[in-house]
Write a protein that holds these residues in place. Structure first.
Motif, PDB file in Angstrom:
ATOM      1  N   LEU A   1       0.844  -1.199   0.000  1.00 51.44           N
ATOM      2  CA  LEU A   1       0.000   0.000   0.000  1.00 51.44           C
ATOM      3  C   LEU A   1       0.880   1.249   0.000  1.00 51.44           C
ATOM      4  O   LEU A   1       1.845   1.340   0.749  1.00 51.44           O
ATOM      5  CB  LEU A   1      -0.896   0.021   1.243  1.00 51.44           C
ATOM      6  CG  LEU A   1      -2.115  -0.902   1.240  1.00 51.44           C
ATOM      7  CD1 LEU A   1      -2.705  -0.986   2.653  1.00 51.44           C
ATOM      8  CD2 LEU A   1      -3.178  -0.401   0.254  1.00 51.44           C
ATOM      9  N   HIS A   2       0.503   2.211  -0.826  1.00 50.39           N
ATOM     10  CA  HIS A   2       1.270   3.462  -0.935  1.00 50.39           C
ATOM     11  C   HIS A   2       0.438   4.520  -1.630  1.00 50.39           C
ATOM     12  O   HIS A   2      -0.518   4.198  -2.339  1.00 50.39           O
ATOM     13  CB  HIS A   2       2.556   3.222  -1.749  1.00 50.39           C
ATOM     14  CG  HIS A   2       2.268   2.856  -3.187  1.00 50.39           C
ATOM     15  ND1 HIS A   2       1.848   1.587  -3.562  1.00 50.39           N
ATOM     16  CD2 HIS A   2       2.303   3.579  -4.341  1.00 50.39           C
ATOM     17  CE1 HIS A   2       1.652   1.558  -4.871  1.00 50.39           C
ATOM     18  NE2 HIS A   2       1.914   2.759  -5.368  1.00 50.39           N
ATOM     19  N   VAL A   3       0.829   5.777  -1.447  1.00 53.55           N
ATOM     20  CA  VAL A   3       0.350   6.835  -2.336  1.00 53.55           C
ATOM     21  C   VAL A   3       1.488   7.140  -3.303  1.00 53.55           C
ATOM     22  O   VAL A   3       2.659   6.994  -2.955  1.00 53.55           O
ATOM     23  CB  VAL A   3      -0.093   8.116  -1.582  1.00 53.55           C
ATOM     24  CG1 VAL A   3      -1.383   7.881  -0.822  1.00 53.55           C
ATOM     25  CG2 VAL A   3       1.001   8.631  -0.657  1.00 53.55           C
ATOM     26  N   ASP A   4       1.138   7.529  -4.530  1.00 52.03           N
ATOM     27  CA  ASP A   4       2.174   7.762  -5.537  1.00 52.03           C
ATOM     28  C   ASP A   4       2.893   9.090  -5.308  1.00 52.03           C
ATOM     29  O   ASP A   4       2.283  10.092  -4.902  1.00 52.03           O
ATOM     30  CB  ASP A   4       1.558   7.777  -6.949  1.00 52.03           C
ATOM     31  CG  ASP A   4       1.187   6.382  -7.442  1.00 52.03           C
ATOM     32  OD1 ASP A   4       1.620   5.393  -6.818  1.00 52.03           O
ATOM     33  OD2 ASP A   4       0.470   6.300  -8.454  1.00 52.03           O
ATOM     34  N   ALA A   5       4.195   9.066  -5.584  1.00 55.39           N
ATOM     35  CA  ALA A   5       5.023  10.279  -5.591  1.00 55.39           C
ATOM     36  C   ALA A   5       6.162   9.978  -6.544  1.00 55.39           C
ATOM     37  O   ALA A   5       6.700   8.870  -6.521  1.00 55.39           O
ATOM     38  CB  ALA A   5       5.560  10.581  -4.193  1.00 55.39           C
TER      39      ALA A   5
ATOM     40  N   LEU B   1      -3.396  12.014 -11.363  1.00 54.57           N
ATOM     41  CA  LEU B   1      -4.656  11.353 -11.718  1.00 54.57           C
ATOM     42  C   LEU B   1      -4.352  10.260 -12.739  1.00 54.57           C
ATOM     43  O   LEU B   1      -3.664  10.519 -13.726  1.00 54.57           O
ATOM     44  CB  LEU B   1      -5.625  12.387 -12.316  1.00 54.57           C
ATOM     45  CG  LEU B   1      -6.983  11.861 -12.799  1.00 54.57           C
ATOM     46  CD1 LEU B   1      -7.797  11.239 -11.665  1.00 54.57           C
ATOM     47  CD2 LEU B   1      -7.792  12.992 -13.441  1.00 54.57           C
ATOM     48  N   ARG B   2      -4.853   9.039 -12.477  1.00 54.28           N
ATOM     49  CA  ARG B   2      -4.546   7.938 -13.388  1.00 54.28           C
ATOM     50  C   ARG B   2      -5.785   7.197 -13.852  1.00 54.28           C
ATOM     51  O   ARG B   2      -6.722   6.996 -13.074  1.00 54.28           O
ATOM     52  CB  ARG B   2      -3.603   6.940 -12.709  1.00 54.28           C
ATOM     53  CG  ARG B   2      -2.232   7.522 -12.494  1.00 54.28           C
ATOM     54  CD  ARG B   2      -1.267   6.516 -11.936  1.00 54.28           C
ATOM     55  NE  ARG B   2       0.012   6.635 -12.624  1.00 54.28           N
ATOM     56  CZ  ARG B   2       1.177   6.188 -12.133  1.00 54.28           C
ATOM     57  NH1 ARG B   2       1.217   5.556 -10.982  1.00 54.28           N
ATOM     58  NH2 ARG B   2       2.280   6.363 -12.806  1.00 54.28           N
ATOM     59  N   VAL B   3      -5.751   6.811 -15.127  1.00 54.80           N
ATOM     60  CA  VAL B   3      -6.821   6.002 -15.726  1.00 54.80           C
ATOM     61  C   VAL B   3      -6.216   4.644 -16.082  1.00 54.80           C
ATOM     62  O   VAL B   3      -5.111   4.591 -16.638  1.00 54.80           O
ATOM     63  CB  VAL B   3      -7.360   6.685 -17.007  1.00 54.80           C
ATOM     64  CG1 VAL B   3      -8.455   5.836 -17.647  1.00 54.80           C
ATOM     65  CG2 VAL B   3      -7.863   8.094 -16.708  1.00 54.80           C
TER      66      VAL B   3
ATOM     67  N   PRO C   1      -4.330   5.511  -0.821  1.00 52.90           N
ATOM     68  CA  PRO C   1      -3.374   4.408  -0.671  1.00 52.90           C
ATOM     69  C   PRO C   1      -3.881   3.197  -1.456  1.00 52.90           C
ATOM     70  O   PRO C   1      -5.047   2.828  -1.345  1.00 52.90           O
ATOM     71  CB  PRO C   1      -3.379   4.135   0.838  1.00 52.90           C
ATOM     72  CG  PRO C   1      -3.932   5.373   1.471  1.00 52.90           C
ATOM     73  CD  PRO C   1      -4.905   5.927   0.474  1.00 52.90           C
ATOM     74  N   HIS C   2      -3.012   2.641  -2.287  1.00 55.51           N
ATOM     75  CA  HIS C   2      -3.413   1.547  -3.171  1.00 55.51           C
ATOM     76  C   HIS C   2      -2.252   0.585  -3.325  1.00 55.51           C
ATOM     77  O   HIS C   2      -1.096   0.949  -3.146  1.00 55.51           O
ATOM     78  CB  HIS C   2      -3.818   2.097  -4.548  1.00 55.51           C
ATOM     79  CG  HIS C   2      -2.690   2.823  -5.234  1.00 55.51           C
ATOM     80  ND1 HIS C   2      -2.325   4.122  -4.893  1.00 55.51           N
ATOM     81  CD2 HIS C   2      -1.816   2.436  -6.198  1.00 55.51           C
ATOM     82  CE1 HIS C   2      -1.290   4.493  -5.632  1.00 55.51           C
ATOM     83  NE2 HIS C   2      -0.946   3.492  -6.431  1.00 55.51           N
ATOM     84  N   SER C   3      -2.580  -0.657  -3.687  1.00 56.65           N
ATOM     85  CA  SER C   3      -1.546  -1.597  -4.080  1.00 56.65           C
ATOM     86  C   SER C   3      -2.142  -2.496  -5.151  1.00 56.65           C
ATOM     87  O   SER C   3      -3.346  -2.753  -5.161  1.00 56.65           O
ATOM     88  CB  SER C   3      -1.071  -2.426  -2.879  1.00 56.65           C
ATOM     89  OG  SER C   3      -2.125  -3.206  -2.372  1.00 56.65           O
TER      90      SER C   3
HETATM   91 FE    FE Z   1       1.049   3.408  -7.258  1.00 55.91          FE
END
Ligand code: FE
Ligand code: SIN
Length: 306
Positions: A151-155, A167-169, A265-267
């Motif tokens: 799990l993480h947030v993107d950076a 923002l991602r599709v 937060p996503h994985s």
């Molecule tokens: Fe990611």
């Protein structure tokens, strides 16, 4: 057709993080009720799940992707919609050119979708990379920092955001009927608050800053350092990875989804064959800029971060 299920120990808060939106075409129509639901959900930190939105390809394109897998072309293939260049594949010139055409088609579809569903974003939106992700996620071995099964947030370490949103599709194009399986974690404020003390104690991103000295384009703001620190702190924390409340989501083949990955937060824990388009967005274009991670972190830190 779609299966969206809560993790057995997922909290009700985390379980509310998926909004299913009825969108069947990249170019709309997007009725007002759908647009309102989309922007509200997205900015609240939900995943917008579009079970009917398929990135449909002809037989020739499907064979092209199947051929890539057979060639052992396992790496991500990325495309820059601004320059029109594709990279990351060992394929020959003709194949690369055909892939670039396919990725361009995806990038244009994704932009039509984002600006059609959230017209106010058009003024603050910029293209990032387009990618095709052929590799199976489940068995991959990677360093903890690169491991997106945590799990993480993107950076982005090499591209300081200066507070712009990510923002991602995504579209699952798996031809074997396999879903792309994600986990979605807690709301951003809780997530940031959990690691804040740690980020304050050691200047966020300082180590990364040193190790990356020279390759960072542009100035890295305190905001960027906090976000990189948050990304690393969560991925490094094995107890958090084991115990965090999260919602399990299976995105079936021929479906698409969209999310602010700097906020949620996503994985990604299983699946192969997906297209993805990254956008950066000026938070001033949001309906509720106060929900941007920049503003949330500034409130928590009690100082400006740009
Ligand atoms: Fe990611
Ligand atoms: C990620 O952004 O962490 C990976 C998402 C994916 O490839 O499905």
């Amino acid at each position: 057709m779609s299966k969206v299920s809560a993790h057995p120990d997922g909290s009700p808060l985390a379980a509310s993080a998926v909004d299913t939106i009825a969108v069947a075409d990249w170019n709309g129509p997007f009725p007002a009720a759908v647009r309102e639901r989309a922007i509200a959900g997205l900015e609240a930190g939900h995943v917008l799940f579009m079970p009917q939105l398929d990135f449909a390809m002809g037989d020739a394109e499907q064979q092209l992707l199947a051929g890539l897998a057979a060639d052992g072309g396992r790496k991500n293939i990325s495309y820059d919609p601004v320059s029109g260049r594709a990279k990351g594949t060992a394929a020959d010139g003709t194949t690369t050119a055909r892939l670039a055409t396919l990725l361009e088609e995806y990038s244009l579809g994704a932009r039509a979708l984002v600006t059609g569903l959230m017209p106010r974003y058009a003024a603050g939106l910029a293209f990032g990379r387009t990618s095709y992700r052929p590799e199976e996620i489940a068995g991959r071995s990677q360093s903890w920092r690169k491991d997106d099964r945590r799990l993480h947030v993107d950076a982005f370490p090499s591209r300081p955001s200066q507070g712009r949103r990510i923002l991602r599709v995504f579209s699952n194009v798996n031809a074997e009927g396999e879903p792309r399986r994600w986990r979605i974690g807690e709301p951003f404020e809780a997530h940031a608050g959990r690691f804040l003390q740690q980020l304050r104690a050691s200047p966020p991103g300082a180590a990364t800053l040193l190790s990356l000295a020279g390759i960072t384009r542009g100035r890295r703001s305190p905001y960027d350092q906090f976000m990189l620190g948050l990304h690393d702190a969560s991925k490094r924390d094995t107890a958090y990875q084991r115990d965090a409340a999260a919602t399990l989501i299976d995105f079936p083949p021929r479906s698409s989804w969209m999310v602010f990955t700097d906020q949620v937060p996503h994985s990604a824990i299983a699946g192969r064959a997906a297209f993805e388009q990254t956008f950066s967005l000026d938070p001033a274009a949001m309906a509720e800029p106060a929900r941007a991670p920049l503003r949330v972190l500034e409130r928590l830190a009690g100082r400006p971060l740009l």
